[in-house]
Design a protein around this motif. Sequence first.
Motif, mmCIF file in Angstrom:
data_model
loop_
_atom_site.group_PDB
_atom_site.id
_atom_site.type_symbol
_atom_site.label_atom_id
_atom_site.label_comp_id
_atom_site.label_asym_id
_atom_site.label_seq_id
_atom_site.Cartn_x
_atom_site.Cartn_y
_atom_site.Cartn_z
ATOM 1 N N THR A 200 0.836 -1.193 0.000
ATOM 2 C CA THR A 200 0.000 0.000 0.000
ATOM 3 C C THR A 200 0.878 1.254 0.000
ATOM 4 O OG1 THR A 200 -1.658 -1.202 1.288
ATOM 5 C CG2 THR A 200 -1.871 1.194 1.206
ATOM 6 N N PRO A 201 0.686 2.137 -0.981
ATOM 7 C CA PRO A 201 1.491 3.361 -1.030
ATOM 8 C C PRO A 201 1.254 4.236 0.205
ATOM 9 C CG PRO A 201 0.287 3.010 -3.089
ATOM 10 C CD PRO A 201 -0.265 2.048 -2.088
ATOM 11 N N SER A 206 -4.912 0.705 3.404
ATOM 12 C CA SER A 206 -4.733 -0.692 3.027
ATOM 13 C C SER A 206 -6.071 -1.325 2.649
ATOM 14 C CB SER A 206 -4.128 -1.469 4.191
ATOM 15 O OG SER A 206 -4.175 -2.863 3.955
ATOM 16 N N PRO A 207 -6.085 -2.221 1.626
ATOM 17 C CA PRO A 207 -7.312 -2.931 1.301
ATOM 18 C C PRO A 207 -7.601 -4.096 2.249
ATOM 19 C CG PRO A 207 -5.579 -3.635 -0.184
ATOM 20 C CD PRO A 207 -5.003 -2.541 0.667
ATOM 21 N N PHE A 208 -6.696 -4.360 3.190
ATOM 22 C CA PHE A 208 -6.959 -5.382 4.208
ATOM 23 C C PHE A 208 -8.165 -4.923 5.022
ATOM 24 C CE2 PHE A 208 -5.576 -7.191 8.503
ATOM 25 C CZ PHE A 208 -6.117 -8.446 8.240
ATOM 26 N N ALA A 209 -9.232 -5.716 4.988
ATOM 27 C CA ALA A 209 -10.533 -5.250 5.486
ATOM 28 C C ALA A 209 -10.507 -4.680 6.914
ATOM 29 C CB ALA A 209 -11.567 -6.368 5.359
#
Length: 221
Positions: A200-201, A206-209
């Motif tokens: 993640t930039p 973050s796409p981690f839920a």
Amino acid sequence: MAETTVAEVLAELAALEDPKARAINEKHGDDHGVNLTKLRAIAKRLKTRQELAVKLWATDDTAARLVALLVCRPKAFERDDLDTMLREARTPKVHDWLVGYVVKKSPHAEALRLAWFADPDPVVASAGWALTTDRVAKDPDGLDLAGLLDIIEAQMKDAPDRLQWAMNHCLAQIGIEHPEHRARALDIGERLEVLKDYPTPPNCTSPFAPIWITEMVRRQA
């Protein structure tokens, strides 16, 4: 003003071909080399042109199809037209724009959501999940949110990439928008660990839920 032809649009797109843009796009599964800001500028100049959009789509050229999705009239397509188009849309950007810019604005969106949701093709199914996620956020009445979490819990860990991503987005959206399901959404995310290590930039969520849910809820506070 003379009517713009398909050949003219294709020539303009070809003139914008940039090897660096193509290299970046190909990393994401997209086979075109046109800067999207410049592509959008072409569409903005053309304005809404449904007949041209249909012809551009028929070229099977990715950049031309992206222009088509920007200049089309979403409500002009029949349900079967959109179903065929989705099954033809094999690059991620065309798929995403078709769902986001066209299908979501169509009177057939709910019928297609239901038809695509359990489709055996995981890319088609991912579109059904994307439309479901939109409803989770904007129009959840009638959705079985607990049932969606059941499916996510059972299937997301081993789902193919695009379907997994769409399921994960739905999981996060349920956790963000529906406090009564938040604890379970967080628990599912923690146990399945889907996208936990996704790069993640800086300054991006973050796409981690569990991280995604917690951050968005914090912003709403």
